[in-house]
Design a protein around this motif. Structure first.
Motif, PDB file in Angstrom:
ATOM      1  N   UNK A 206     -19.965 -10.427  -9.918  1.00  0.00           N
ATOM      2  CA  UNK A 206     -20.905  -9.563 -10.071  1.00  0.00           C
ATOM      3  C   UNK A 206     -20.916  -8.822 -11.424  1.00  0.00           C
ATOM      4  N   UNK A 207     -20.000  -8.764 -12.093  1.00  0.00           N
ATOM      5  CA  UNK A 207     -19.941  -8.055 -13.629  1.00  0.00           C
ATOM      6  C   UNK A 207     -20.618  -9.236 -14.578  1.00  0.00           C
ATOM      7  N   UNK A 208     -20.361 -10.666 -14.365  1.00  0.00           N
ATOM      8  CA  UNK A 208     -21.160 -11.415 -15.077  1.00  0.00           C
ATOM      9  C   UNK A 208     -22.556 -11.468 -14.749  1.00  0.00           C
ATOM     10  N   UNK A 209     -23.055 -11.214 -13.512  1.00  0.00           N
ATOM     11  CA  UNK A 209     -24.512 -11.389 -13.230  1.00  0.00           C
ATOM     12  C   UNK A 209     -25.160 -10.012 -13.965  1.00  0.00           C
ATOM     13  N   UNK A 210     -24.506  -8.979 -13.691  1.00  0.00           N
ATOM     14  CA  UNK A 210     -25.063  -7.700 -14.185  1.00  0.00           C
ATOM     15  C   UNK A 210     -25.389  -7.398 -15.412  1.00  0.00           C
ATOM     16  N   UNK A 211     -24.628  -8.321 -16.345  1.00  0.00           N
ATOM     17  CA  UNK A 211     -25.017  -8.298 -17.664  1.00  0.00           C
ATOM     18  C   UNK A 211     -26.447  -8.750 -18.041  1.00  0.00           C
ATOM     19  N   UNK A 212     -27.035  -9.734 -17.239  1.00  0.00           N
ATOM     20  CA  UNK A 212     -28.507  -9.969 -17.270  1.00  0.00           C
ATOM     21  C   UNK A 212     -29.279  -9.457 -16.188  1.00  0.00           C
ATOM     22  N   UNK A 213     -28.461  -9.040 -14.927  1.00  0.00           N
ATOM     23  CA  UNK A 213     -29.266  -8.391 -13.973  1.00  0.00           C
ATOM     24  C   UNK A 213     -28.596  -7.068 -13.598  1.00  0.00           C
TER      25      UNK A 213
END
Length: 375
Positions: A206-213
């Protein structure tokens, strides 16, 4: 569904590129496929994308097994050839066995009698030593008993190292490549559905995805009888999700909502996945599929949902996929309801079947409560 997201050139008549040749088994970890799942979990066109982590040699925890060991070696916390000791219900044990083979460390996996005999044989075949505790701790259950045995090993063997998957931030950081893979495979993701045990992959992805999303919604999937989200501890049949302790790697503020799933519901989902999609796994996979299917039916048309399937079916052939075992535990012929029960607070009452709560908070008060927004 936009098929262009998933189809490769080979699927539309072009010549497929030659597969990469791995020089070491650790190079087989990652770049796992995504499979579209619809019926019977959702109507055609309203399914979800399943990230098949069972395509790794041992499952999703190959990623943190390798990463935690590599980082410990880099920092000097783990000396060359020193023993690795960790508590595991099995899947991280496989990842650590792979890390031990890769970097030259003997591995001891501390587990309990609930581990599948096939998993014990596999861990042993990979060179790991398996140490089973005999009794559950009266307060912290099997996990606390296992962790106390790990502490005994560390005291007895100078230089031995425990990755401590429940509280090690490297367990979270190890999943950033998985987030990058999902972004490359799917582009836009609106909802991520993930099982929660140690808290590592839900927090890391989730942390990785939220950098773009930044607007990504995260749905956590827990087991009935687990204490992670505020329910009281109870004996749990399901392995690999849930906990009788409170791992600090769980990022409570990241979740939009949480669902608890019971064993019979997970068994039904696992078997449907196998029969309809030739892709299944264990308890976590079944529970995640059930909840991801609900999200696919409930969220607006066009919502792109990704679900993480942590493993494959092989270690569960004598449990989830064994009719006699399932009948003994009264797990067959119990199709789940179409909708979960709703509770307004995580500790409103004890849940024994599929239940949803839109309020997520750390039951120990370590993190600020997060409340789901309106869909």
């Amino acid at each position: 569904m936009d098929l262009s997201v998933l189809e490769s050139p080979a699927s539309i008549g072009a010549v497929a590129p030659a597969p990469l040749i791995a020089r070491r088994p650790a190079q087989l970890v990652g770049n796992t496929p995504v499979l579209w799942i619809d019926e019977p979990f959702a109507p055609p066109g309203r399914g979800f994308h399943a990230k098949l982590e069972g395509a790794n040699p041992g499952g999703i925890k190959d990623r943190p097994g390798l990463y935690m060991v590599r980082e410990a070696r880099r920092r000097g916390d783990l000396a060359a050839g020193a023993p690795i000791v960790e508590s595991s219900s099995g899947t991280l044990g496989l990842g650590l066995a792979l890390a031990g083979l890769t970097h030259g460390h003997p591995v001891t996996v501390v587990t309990d009698p609930g581990i599948e005999p096939a998993m014990v044989r596999l861990l042993t075949a990979l060179g790991a030593r398996v140490d089973q505790v005999a009794a559950a701790h009266p307060d912290g259950g099997w996990q606390r008993s296992r962790r106390e045995r790990v502490a005994e090993h560390l005291a007895e063997v100078p230089g031995a190292y425990c990755p401590d998957q429940y509280h090690n931030p490297d367990n979270v950081a190890a999943y950033r490549p998985l987030a990058a893979e999902l972004l490359a495979q799917l582009g836009r993701i609106d909802v991520l559905v993930a099982a929660v045990g140690t808290g590592g992959h839900s927090a890391g992805v989730a942390t990785g995805l939220r950098e773009s999303l930044p607007d990504l919604r995260l749905i956590g999937v827990d087991a009935t009888g687990s204490t992670i989200f505020g329910q009281p501890a109870a004996p749990r049949l399901m392995r690999g999700l849930g906990s009788s302790i409170h791992p600090s790697n769980v990022d409570y503020g990241a979740f939009t909502e949480v669902h608890w799933v019971a064993p019979a519901e997970a068994v039904w989902a696992c078997r449907q996945l196998a029969r309809r999609h030739c892709a299944s796994g264990g308890w976590s996979v079944g529970a995640v599929a059930l909840v991801a299917g609900w999200a696919a039916r409930t969220y607006p048309v066009g919502t792109r949902i990704a679900a993480v399937f942590p493993d494959g079916p092989h270690r569960y052939l004598e449990t989830v996929y064994n009719d006699a075992w399932c009948r003994e535990h009264q797990l067959l012929d119990q199709r789940p309801l179409l909708e979960p029960e709703e509770i307004s607070e995580p500790d409103e009452h004890v849940v024994t079947a599929w239940t949803r709560c839109g309020r997520v908070r750390d039951p120990l008060g370590r993190q600020t409560a997060a409340k789901a927004g309106v869909r």
